[in-house]
Design an enzyme around this catalytic site. Structure first.
Site, PDB file in Angstrom:
ATOM      1  N   CYS A  70       0.862  -1.180   0.000  1.00 48.74           N
ATOM      2  CA  CYS A  70       0.000   0.000   0.000  1.00 48.74           C
ATOM      3  C   CYS A  70       0.901   1.234   0.000  1.00 48.74           C
ATOM      4  CB  CYS A  70      -0.875  -0.011   1.251  1.00 48.74           C
ATOM      5  SG  CYS A  70      -1.963   1.414   1.385  1.00 48.74           S
ATOM      6  N   HIS A  98      -9.000  -3.922  -1.791  1.00 44.18           N
ATOM      7  CA  HIS A  98      -8.020  -3.114  -1.053  1.00 44.18           C
ATOM      8  C   HIS A  98      -8.389  -1.626  -1.128  1.00 44.18           C
ATOM      9  CE1 HIS A  98      -3.812  -2.101   0.351  1.00 44.18           C
ATOM     10  NE2 HIS A  98      -4.200  -0.958  -0.180  1.00 44.18           N
ATOM     11  N   GLU A  99      -8.703  -1.156  -2.336  1.00 48.39           N
ATOM     12  CA  GLU A  99      -9.032   0.265  -2.500  1.00 48.39           C
ATOM     13  C   GLU A  99     -10.369   0.602  -1.838  1.00 48.39           C
ATOM     14  OE1 GLU A  99      -6.705   2.148  -3.340  1.00 48.39           O
ATOM     15  OE2 GLU A  99      -5.429   0.523  -4.054  1.00 48.39           O
ATOM     16  N   HIS A 135     -10.016   1.435   1.669  1.00 45.73           N
ATOM     17  CA  HIS A 135      -9.563   2.816   1.921  1.00 45.73           C
ATOM     18  C   HIS A 135     -10.735   3.790   2.046  1.00 45.73           C
ATOM     19  CE1 HIS A 135      -5.224   2.751   1.883  1.00 45.73           C
ATOM     20  NE2 HIS A 135      -5.173   2.073   0.759  1.00 45.73           N
TER      21      HIS A 135
HETATM   22 NI    NI Z   1      -3.585   1.037  -0.091  1.00 48.52          NI
END
Ligand code: NI
Length: 188
Positions: free
Chosen positions: A99, A141-142, A145
């Site tokens: 990341c 993963h995004e 966020h």
């Molecule tokens: Ni990330």
């Protein structure tokens, strides 16, 4: 276009649940252009708006560097706005994730392999699509966020404890990094 500093672990914006985006959002196109520029400069595959300090439900992905491993990814380049994960299915699998907000850290993270999502593109056309494998992995993963969830939140508590010093060093800016970052506790 300009390169924006990427927020490091410990920055409160990374822990906030980001808000929905409307087509009227001022400076939206410029923000997305700057995000592309920033992501490419840092050699990332994905970047979410909170990572550049904007608590908005936007992320971008360019997975074409994975095209050799998974040909379907060779033209996977997209802007995702207001993503909803409708379904996550299958037996969880582990993948070594990195990341841009955690320079120098790579850890195995476990996630389900298939997702069905709804989202809008930069012109606010709406899509409902299914993704699998690495494409799903990067989206998950995004998506984390924009929910204020980070890689460390997906690790076992013991693992987190073992990484405490490394994580503190990231927050303090005591890391080698070749892209522009903003560290919450860096001494001037
Ligand atoms: Ni990330």
């Amino acid at each position: 276009m300009s390169i924006l500093p990427i927020r490091a672990y410990g920055d409160p914006v990374l822990k906030k649940k980001a808000v929905a985006v409307t087509p009227e959002h001022p400076g939206l196109k410029e923000l997305i252009d700057n995000m592309w520029e920033t992501m490419y400069k840092a050699s990332g595959l994905g970047l979410a708006a909170p990572q550049v300090g904007e608590s908005l439900r936007i992320f971008i992905i360019d997975a074409s560097p994975f095209g050799d491993e998974e040909p379907i990814l060779s033209d996977f380049k997209k802007v995702f706005i207001n993503v909803e994960i409708l379904e996550e299915t299958g037996k969880t699998w582990s993948f070594n994730e990195g990341c841009l907000s955690f320079p120098g850290l790579r850890e195995d993270i476990s996630r389900p392999p298939h997702i069905r999502i709804r989202y809008q593109d930069e012109d606010f056309n709406e899509y409902e699509e299914e993704y699998t494998g690495l494409a799903a992995r990067i989206i998950q993963h995004e998506y984390d966020h924009i929910e204020g969830t980070l890689m460390v939140d997906r690790m076992m508590p013991l693992k987190r404890t073992l990484l405490r010093k490394k994580l503190n060093n990231i927050t303090k800016g005591l890391v080698d990094v070749d892209y522009k970052m903003k560290f919450p506790l860096k001494k001037k």
